[in-house]
Scaffold this active site. Structure first.
Site, PDB file in Angstrom:
ATOM      1  N   GLU A 222      18.883 -25.598  23.828  1.00 10.71           N
ATOM      2  CA  GLU A 222      19.218 -24.526  24.779  1.00 10.71           C
ATOM      3  C   GLU A 222      18.377 -24.517  26.044  1.00 10.71           C
ATOM      4  O   GLU A 222      18.807 -23.944  27.052  1.00 10.71           O
ATOM      5  CB  GLU A 222      19.121 -23.166  24.088  1.00 10.71           C
ATOM      6  CG  GLU A 222      20.172 -22.990  23.022  1.00 10.71           C
ATOM      7  CD  GLU A 222      20.208 -21.610  22.404  1.00 10.71           C
ATOM      8  OE1 GLU A 222      21.208 -21.312  21.746  1.00 10.71           O
ATOM      9  OE2 GLU A 222      19.253 -20.827  22.591  1.00 10.71           O
TER      10      GLU A 222
ATOM     11  N   GLY B 132      17.540 -19.805  20.350  1.00 13.39           N
ATOM     12  CA  GLY B 132      17.645 -19.886  18.900  1.00 13.39           C
ATOM     13  C   GLY B 132      19.082 -20.006  18.468  1.00 13.39           C
ATOM     14  O   GLY B 132      19.997 -20.060  19.286  1.00 13.39           O
TER      15      GLY B 132
ATOM     16  N   GLU C  42      16.922 -25.816  18.220  1.00 17.48           N
ATOM     17  CA  GLU C  42      17.605 -24.880  19.118  1.00 17.48           C
ATOM     18  C   GLU C  42      16.858 -24.722  20.443  1.00 17.48           C
ATOM     19  O   GLU C  42      17.484 -24.597  21.497  1.00 17.48           O
ATOM     20  CB  GLU C  42      17.790 -23.527  18.431  1.00 17.48           C
ATOM     21  CG  GLU C  42      18.843 -23.534  17.347  1.00 17.48           C
ATOM     22  CD  GLU C  42      20.269 -23.548  17.891  1.00 17.48           C
ATOM     23  OE1 GLU C  42      20.478 -23.299  19.095  1.00 17.48           O
ATOM     24  OE2 GLU C  42      21.181 -23.813  17.095  1.00 17.48           O
TER      25      GLU C  42
ATOM     26  N   PRO D 218      20.138  -4.494   8.418  1.00 11.76           N
ATOM     27  CA  PRO D 218      21.595  -4.453   8.529  1.00 11.76           C
ATOM     28  C   PRO D 218      22.000  -3.939   9.920  1.00 11.76           C
ATOM     29  O   PRO D 218      21.336  -3.078  10.492  1.00 11.76           O
ATOM     30  CB  PRO D 218      22.018  -3.452   7.444  1.00 11.76           C
ATOM     31  CG  PRO D 218      20.878  -3.411   6.494  1.00 11.76           C
ATOM     32  CD  PRO D 218      19.641  -3.660   7.322  1.00 11.76           C
TER      33      PRO D 218
ATOM     34  N   GLU E  38      22.004 -20.125  30.969  1.00 17.37           N
ATOM     35  CA  GLU E  38      20.850 -20.236  31.860  1.00 17.37           C
ATOM     36  C   GLU E  38      19.585 -20.141  31.019  1.00 17.37           C
ATOM     37  O   GLU E  38      19.565 -19.474  29.992  1.00 17.37           O
ATOM     38  CB  GLU E  38      20.908 -19.089  32.869  1.00 17.37           C
ATOM     39  CG  GLU E  38      19.777 -19.000  33.835  1.00 17.37           C
ATOM     40  CD  GLU E  38      19.889 -17.780  34.766  1.00 17.37           C
ATOM     41  OE1 GLU E  38      18.948 -17.589  35.548  1.00 17.37           O
ATOM     42  OE2 GLU E  38      20.882 -17.027  34.693  1.00 17.37           O
TER      43      GLU E  38
END
Length: 142
Positions: free
Chosen positions: A64, A44, A60, A81, A112
């Site tokens: 990736e 992501g 993504e 938060p 990887e």
């Protein structure tokens, strides 16, 4: 008291589940950059200007891992938060199921990419709050 407004950044991650020999596996990447360089994480990243979060998740995942999937289902939105040391991040998490364990290759900022049996996850160190996200996604899928 005049507090500066907090600016949140948007991200999207993908939980991809596959299976081999009747054992469920999850697709993970090893981060190549800080924060959490070397830790395991979900594929992501950041939402680009004008980009939909689901489009980010698809992009993504391909960047990736080299894996493209057709359908994504929203797992949830993670916005507590402190979940990212770089500041306030709101993460849209999606899930996908694939047949078998398709070939994957770590690329872009993923050092990887690997399919990991669910039973092995207990002994792994994860970036951010990805261990909780994985638990939530797997619980929803089973």
């Amino acid at each position: 008291m005049n507090a500066e407004p907090e600016t949140a950044r948007l991200t999207a991650d993908v939980v991809v589940l596959g299976e081999r020999d009747s054992k469920p596996h999850i697709l993970l990447i090893r981060r190549g950059k800080e924060p959490y360089a070397g830790h395991w994480a979900l594929p992501g990243g950041h939402v680009n200007v004008g980009e939909d979060t689901e489009a980010t998740a698809h992009r993504e995942l391909v960047e990736e891992t080299g894996l493209a999937v057709q359908d994504l289902d929203l797992v949830g939105v993670y916005a507590a938060p402190g979940r990212d040391p770089r500041g306030r991040y709101v993460d849209f998490v999606y899930a996908a199921r694939v047949a078998g364990l398709p070939a994957v290759t770590g690329a872009d900022d993923a050092k990887e990419a690997r399919w990991v049996p669910l039973e092995a996850l207990l002994h792994m160190r994860f970036a951010f709050d990805h261990a909780q996200i994985i638990r939530d996604a797997v619980q929803a899928a089973l």
